[in-house]
Design a protein around this motif. Sequence first.
Motif, PDB file in Angstrom:
ATOM      1  N   ALA A   1       0.810  -1.217   0.000  1.00 54.88           N
ATOM      2  CA  ALA A   1       0.000   0.000   0.000  1.00 54.88           C
ATOM      3  C   ALA A   1       0.846   1.270   0.000  1.00 54.88           C
ATOM      4  CB  ALA A   1      -0.941  -0.002   1.196  1.00 54.88           C
ATOM      5  N   HIS A   2       1.944   1.289   0.760  1.00 51.23           N
ATOM      6  CA  HIS A   2       2.787   2.496   0.807  1.00 51.23           C
ATOM      7  C   HIS A   2       3.400   2.785  -0.561  1.00 51.23           C
ATOM      8  CE1 HIS A   2       2.727   1.575   5.176  1.00 51.23           C
ATOM      9  NE2 HIS A   2       2.548   2.882   5.218  1.00 51.23           N
ATOM     10  N   GLU A   3       3.905   1.747  -1.200  1.00 52.18           N
ATOM     11  CA  GLU A   3       4.494   1.925  -2.528  1.00 52.18           C
ATOM     12  C   GLU A   3       3.444   2.425  -3.512  1.00 52.18           C
ATOM     13  OE1 GLU A   3       6.572  -0.644  -6.077  1.00 52.18           O
ATOM     14  OE2 GLU A   3       5.044  -1.536  -4.812  1.00 52.18           O
ATOM     15  N   ALA A   4       2.257   1.810  -3.490  1.00 47.37           N
ATOM     16  CA  ALA A   4       1.197   2.207  -4.409  1.00 47.37           C
ATOM     17  C   ALA A   4       0.783   3.655  -4.162  1.00 47.37           C
ATOM     18  CB  ALA A   4       0.001   1.275  -4.269  1.00 47.37           C
ATOM     19  N   PHE A   5       0.635   4.035  -2.903  1.00 47.42           N
ATOM     20  CA  PHE A   5       0.248   5.415  -2.583  1.00 47.42           C
ATOM     21  C   PHE A   5       1.290   6.402  -3.097  1.00 47.42           C
ATOM     22  CE2 PHE A   5       0.555   9.150   0.140  1.00 47.42           C
ATOM     23  CZ  PHE A   5      -0.701   9.697  -0.056  1.00 47.42           C
ATOM     24  N   LEU A   6       2.569   6.134  -2.813  1.00 47.54           N
ATOM     25  CA  LEU A   6       3.625   7.041  -3.259  1.00 47.54           C
ATOM     26  C   LEU A   6       3.675   7.133  -4.780  1.00 47.54           C
ATOM     27  CD1 LEU A   6       6.446   5.993  -0.783  1.00 47.54           C
ATOM     28  CD2 LEU A   6       5.396   8.261  -0.931  1.00 47.54           C
ATOM     29  N   THR A   7       3.552   5.995  -5.451  1.00 48.21           N
ATOM     30  CA  THR A   7       3.618   5.991  -6.910  1.00 48.21           C
ATOM     31  C   THR A   7       2.434   6.722  -7.513  1.00 48.21           C
ATOM     32  OG1 THR A   7       4.811   3.896  -6.875  1.00 48.21           O
ATOM     33  CG2 THR A   7       3.776   4.516  -8.954  1.00 48.21           C
ATOM     34  N   ILE A   8       1.241   6.425  -7.036  1.00 47.39           N
ATOM     35  CA  ILE A   8       0.052   7.075  -7.592  1.00 47.39           C
ATOM     36  C   ILE A   8       0.077   8.571  -7.303  1.00 47.39           C
ATOM     37  CG2 ILE A   8      -2.468   7.211  -7.429  1.00 47.39           C
ATOM     38  CD1 ILE A   8      -2.411   4.114  -7.114  1.00 47.39           C
ATOM     39  N   ALA A   9       0.463   8.962  -6.108  1.00 45.66           N
ATOM     40  CA  ALA A   9       0.585  10.394  -5.803  1.00 45.66           C
ATOM     41  C   ALA A   9       1.616  11.041  -6.728  1.00 45.66           C
ATOM     42  CB  ALA A   9       0.974  10.602  -4.338  1.00 45.66           C
ATOM     43  N   GLY A  10       2.716  10.342  -6.986  1.00 48.31           N
ATOM     44  CA  GLY A  10       3.750  10.867  -7.875  1.00 48.31           C
ATOM     45  C   GLY A  10       3.265  11.043  -9.296  1.00 48.31           C
ATOM     46  N   VAL A  11       2.569  10.017  -9.827  1.00 47.10           N
ATOM     47  CA  VAL A  11       2.115  10.129 -11.217  1.00 47.10           C
ATOM     48  C   VAL A  11       1.010  11.164 -11.360  1.00 47.10           C
ATOM     49  CG1 VAL A  11       2.863   7.811 -11.849  1.00 47.10           C
ATOM     50  CG2 VAL A  11       0.515   8.161 -11.139  1.00 47.10           C
ATOM     51  N   VAL A  12       0.203  11.350 -10.322  1.00 47.38           N
ATOM     52  CA  VAL A  12      -0.808  12.409 -10.372  1.00 47.38           C
ATOM     53  C   VAL A  12      -0.113  13.776 -10.443  1.00 47.38           C
ATOM     54  CG1 VAL A  12      -2.601  13.590  -9.023  1.00 47.38           C
ATOM     55  CG2 VAL A  12      -2.680  11.106  -9.305  1.00 47.38           C
ATOM     56  N   CYS A  13       0.921  13.959  -9.635  1.00 46.83           N
ATOM     57  CA  CYS A  13       1.673  15.226  -9.675  1.00 46.83           C
ATOM     58  C   CYS A  13       2.306  15.448 -11.044  1.00 46.83           C
ATOM     59  CB  CYS A  13       2.754  15.237  -8.590  1.00 46.83           C
ATOM     60  SG  CYS A  13       2.126  15.424  -6.925  1.00 46.83           S
ATOM     61  N   VAL A  14       2.884  14.398 -11.613  1.00 42.44           N
ATOM     62  CA  VAL A  14       3.518  14.522 -12.931  1.00 42.44           C
ATOM     63  C   VAL A  14       2.467  14.858 -13.991  1.00 42.44           C
ATOM     64  CG1 VAL A  14       4.763  13.265 -14.733  1.00 42.44           C
ATOM     65  CG2 VAL A  14       5.514  13.089 -12.363  1.00 42.44           C
ATOM     66  N   ALA A  15       1.316  14.207 -13.938  1.00 45.45           N
ATOM     67  CA  ALA A  15       0.252  14.509 -14.904  1.00 45.45           C
ATOM     68  C   ALA A  15      -0.216  15.956 -14.749  1.00 45.45           C
ATOM     69  CB  ALA A  15      -0.924  13.545 -14.719  1.00 45.45           C
ATOM     70  N   ILE A  16      -0.375  16.407 -13.512  1.00 48.70           N
ATOM     71  CA  ILE A  16      -0.773  17.799 -13.268  1.00 48.70           C
ATOM     72  C   ILE A  16       0.283  18.759 -13.823  1.00 48.70           C
ATOM     73  CG2 ILE A  16      -1.092  19.530 -11.445  1.00 48.70           C
ATOM     74  CD1 ILE A  16      -2.504  17.270  -9.823  1.00 48.70           C
ATOM     75  N   ALA A  17       1.550  18.419 -13.648  1.00 52.66           N
ATOM     76  CA  ALA A  17       2.621  19.271 -14.172  1.00 52.66           C
ATOM     77  C   ALA A  17       2.554  19.369 -15.687  1.00 52.66           C
ATOM     78  CB  ALA A  17       3.981  18.722 -13.731  1.00 52.66           C
ATOM     79  N   HIS A  18       2.243  18.252 -16.364  1.00 52.15           N
ATOM     80  CA  HIS A  18       2.109  18.291 -17.823  1.00 52.15           C
ATOM     81  C   HIS A  18       0.928  19.171 -18.230  1.00 52.15           C
ATOM     82  CE1 HIS A  18       5.237  15.589 -19.222  1.00 52.15           C
ATOM     83  NE2 HIS A  18       4.922  14.741 -18.264  1.00 52.15           N
ATOM     84  N   VAL A  19      -0.182  19.084 -17.503  1.00 48.78           N
ATOM     85  CA  VAL A  19      -1.340  19.935 -17.804  1.00 48.78           C
ATOM     86  C   VAL A  19      -0.975  21.408 -17.585  1.00 48.78           C
ATOM     87  CG1 VAL A  19      -3.685  20.530 -17.082  1.00 48.78           C
ATOM     88  CG2 VAL A  19      -3.036  18.130 -17.344  1.00 48.78           C
ATOM     89  N   MET A  20      -0.289  21.688 -16.481  1.00 48.53           N
ATOM     90  CA  MET A  20       0.144  23.068 -16.210  1.00 48.53           C
ATOM     91  C   MET A  20       1.055  23.565 -17.330  1.00 48.53           C
ATOM     92  SD  MET A  20       0.962  22.649 -12.158  1.00 48.53           S
ATOM     93  CE  MET A  20       1.452  24.338 -11.842  1.00 48.53           C
ATOM     94  N   ASN A  21       1.926  22.699 -17.807  1.00 48.05           N
ATOM     95  CA  ASN A  21       2.846  23.065 -18.891  1.00 48.05           C
ATOM     96  C   ASN A  21       2.068  23.370 -20.174  1.00 48.05           C
ATOM     97  OD1 ASN A  21       5.655  23.356 -19.656  1.00 48.05           O
ATOM     98  ND2 ASN A  21       5.356  21.545 -20.927  1.00 48.05           N
ATOM     99  N   LEU A  22       1.067  22.537 -20.477  1.00 49.29           N
ATOM    100  CA  LEU A  22       0.241  22.787 -21.663  1.00 49.29           C
ATOM    101  C   LEU A  22      -0.485  24.128 -21.556  1.00 49.29           C
ATOM    102  CD1 LEU A  22      -1.337  19.262 -22.221  1.00 49.29           C
ATOM    103  CD2 LEU A  22       0.201  20.472 -23.786  1.00 49.29           C
ATOM    104  N   ARG A  23      -1.026  24.391 -20.382  1.00 50.52           N
ATOM    105  CA  ARG A  23      -1.756  25.652 -20.185  1.00 50.52           C
ATOM    106  C   ARG A  23      -0.822  26.856 -20.263  1.00 50.52           C
ATOM    107  NH1 ARG A  23      -6.090  23.966 -15.513  1.00 50.52           N
ATOM    108  NH2 ARG A  23      -7.404  22.755 -16.920  1.00 50.52           N
ATOM    109  N   ALA A  24       0.371  26.716 -19.750  1.00 48.97           N
ATOM    110  CA  ALA A  24       1.333  27.832 -19.781  1.00 48.97           C
ATOM    111  C   ALA A  24       1.720  28.173 -21.215  1.00 48.97           C
ATOM    112  CB  ALA A  24       2.565  27.496 -18.963  1.00 48.97           C
ATOM    113  N   HIS A  25       1.740  27.173 -22.090  1.00 47.34           N
ATOM    114  CA  HIS A  25       2.068  27.418 -23.493  1.00 47.34           C
ATOM    115  C   HIS A  25       0.958  28.147 -24.228  1.00 47.34           C
ATOM    116  CE1 HIS A  25       5.917  25.510 -24.019  1.00 47.34           C
ATOM    117  NE2 HIS A  25       5.495  24.431 -23.373  1.00 47.34           N
ATOM    118  N   SER A  26      -0.274  27.996 -23.741  1.00 43.49           N
ATOM    119  CA  SER A  26      -1.397  28.581 -24.476  1.00 43.49           C
ATOM    120  C   SER A  26      -1.623  30.046 -24.123  1.00 43.49           C
ATOM    121  CB  SER A  26      -2.667  27.764 -24.224  1.00 43.49           C
ATOM    122  OG  SER A  26      -3.023  27.794 -22.865  1.00 43.49           O
ATOM    123  N   PHE A  27      -0.897  30.579 -23.131  1.00 46.91           N
ATOM    124  CA  PHE A  27      -1.077  31.982 -22.748  1.00 46.91           C
ATOM    125  C   PHE A  27      -0.029  32.847 -23.366  1.00 46.91           C
ATOM    126  CE2 PHE A  27      -3.270  29.861 -19.200  1.00 46.91           C
ATOM    127  CZ  PHE A  27      -4.507  30.457 -19.363  1.00 46.91           C
TER     128      PHE A  27
END
Length: 124
Positions: free
Chosen positions: A98-124
Amino acid sequence: MERPSYATRLKLDRMGIALSGLCAVHCVASILLVGLLGLGGQWLLAPEIHEFGLGLAILVGAATIGVGVLRHGRMMPLAVGGFGLALMGVALTVPHGAHEAFLTIAGVVCVAIAHVMNLRAHSF
């Protein structure tokens, strides 16, 4: 060195988001298949899969978010993505469960959010 085009960066950011989703699905499927059914532990939980995934996330993140920061100048996508990659790295050091899964899923959510933020920053 020629800078990647906007279309290329867009595709790479989308690929980063998709890879993050695949990683989260892999985590959940691994827990379900191994924990509940006792299936696939030898390959679903293999450290090489996780190490390869982290390496791929670092490459795609550097190619998209790193170049994005150079272009749009916003550091937040880099900070959020770096934090996510750090969580994924820490997940490699803890036992499967469970600890590994939580850390990994939290990490990939952060990375996905960062990619979305990057896409949005390019559109402004």
